[in-house]
Design a protein around this motif. Structure first.
Motif, short mmCIF file in Angstrom:
data_model
loop_
_atom_site.label_atom_id
_atom_site.label_comp_id
_atom_site.label_asym_id
_atom_site.label_seq_id
_atom_site.Cartn_x
_atom_site.Cartn_y
_atom_site.Cartn_z
N GLY A 257 -4.24 3.59 -0.15
CA GLY A 257 -3.71 2.56 0.72
C GLY A 257 -4.15 2.72 2.16
N ALA B 201 -3.33 -3.04 -2.66
CA ALA B 201 -4.32 -2.00 -2.43
C ALA B 201 -4.57 -1.19 -3.70
N SER C 12 -3.90 1.54 -4.68
CA SER C 12 -2.97 2.66 -4.66
C SER C 12 -2.46 2.92 -6.07
N ALA D 76 0.81 -1.21 0.00
CA ALA D 76 0.00 0.00 0.00
C ALA D 76 0.85 1.26 0.00
N SER E 44 -6.40 0.02 4.10
CA SER E 44 -5.87 -0.59 5.32
C SER E 44 -6.89 -0.53 6.45
#
Length: 334
Positions: A24, A212, A214, A19, A28
């Motif tokens: 991210g 993720a 991202s 991430a 999370s």
């Protein structure tokens, strides 16, 4: 791809997330929330490998923007309106620095944020590694996850421009808002870097690895460029599940489309899936989550050997982020 893990005690479920950035951070939070909802909820096996390509030295202190974004988000002290920094922060020290002509006038450092940077810099100068610094930072708040930098080496991202010049990623991103067309993104010295302690072990021992949503180029890209990490992802028995950062052919946040264009990747869920590639064809992905708005591209992605799951991907709150993680885990549960 493995046959999947068995649904059961969340404390035994080992999840690794790659991430960086706001995406991210929100993802999370969703992983932690998803784990908390499971039987026997626990998060001892939740590890986040964080991009450190955004890091830089400024006014004599070491900044780790992606690390701090994730720490602050998990701690519940992040500024959700701005997307970075601490909630309710002031900027008196930043104004004083600028009065002295120190730092960058277009790069704001909040007072509370500067406290983090000063603490980090002091620990680094005392001889701690970035991994040890992040571990010490994590003691302040109950984060519910273990954070690891991708590497302890300094491999800051440089943006190469068409006129032959280059600048730090933060200058290109924050000052110029990605309006200067890049030709490539470099992390000088990354070919000699090593994964931070615990990164390869976490990937090898994971039940699931989640990529993720991202920025694929400047958040996930540097992580994958650290020697050994891509190979570890290819070798792990864990299923590797990615979440598209593109919804309806558009980036969710930031200027990832400019970054993708620089490496010759279209701004689409299918194109980013192809960029990561299928593990069955020397790539990384076993499963790829795409938004409902991109459902028409599912067959195209499946033909590349990547199992595709269509699900809502807007991370509007913790519950929505957790639902995305639930969908990712459901896709590989046995």
């Amino acid at each position: 791809m493995t046959s999947g893990f068995q649904t059961g005690d969340a404390a035994t479920l080992r999840i690794v997330v790659l991430a960086g950035g706001v995406g991210g951070s929100r993802f999370s939070i969703g992983v932690r929330e998803s784990l908390r909802r499971r039987p026997g909820a626990g998060a001892s096996g939740f590890t986040i490998v964080v991009n450190t390509g955004d890091d830089l030295w400024l006014s004599g202190v070491r900044l780790q923007p992606d690390v701090d974004s994730i720490v602050y988000a998990l701690a519940g002290v992040n500024d959700t309106a701005r997307g970075w920094g601490r909630e309710g922060d002031s900027e008196r020290v930043n104004a004083e620095l600028q009065a002295w002509g120190s730092g960058w006038p277009w790069f704001t450092l909040g007072d509370l944020d500067l406290g983090t940077h000063l603490a980090r810099t002091g620990w680094l100068r005392d001889g701690l590694s970035p991994t040890q610094v992040i571990e010490r930072m994590s003691r302040r708040w109950p984060l519910g996850a273990t954070l690891l930098p991708m590497t302890d080496a300094e491999v800051d991202t440089q943006v190469a421009l068409g006129d032959g010049t280059s600048m730090h990623f933060q200058e290109w991103w924050t000052r110029h808002r990605a309006t200067l067309e890049p030709v490539r993104f470099d992390n000088p010295g990354i070919d000699r870097a090593a994964p931070a302690a615990g990164v390869l072990e976490a990937i090898a021992e994971a039940d699931v690895v989640l990529i993720a949503p991202s920025n694929p180029v400047v958040s996930i890209g540097p992580i994958l460029a650290v020697p050994g990490i891509r190979e570890a992802l290819r070798a792990t028995d864990a299923s590797v599940v990615g979440v598209s950062p593109i919804i309806g052919g558009r980036v969710v946040r930031g200027m990832a489309d400019v970054c993708l264009r620089a490496i010759g990747v279209d701004t689409s869920a299918a194109a980013v899936a192809a960029h990561y590639g299928a593990r069955s064809d020397a790539g990384l992905l076993d499963v790829w989550l795409i938004a409902e708005e991109d459902a028409a591209s599912a067959d195209e992605i499946e033909r590349r050997g990547i199992r595709t799951v269509v699900t809502p991907l807007w991370m509007k709150d913790a519950a929505a982020s957790a639902a995305i993680v639930d969908a990712a885990l459901a896709a590989v549960e046995g």
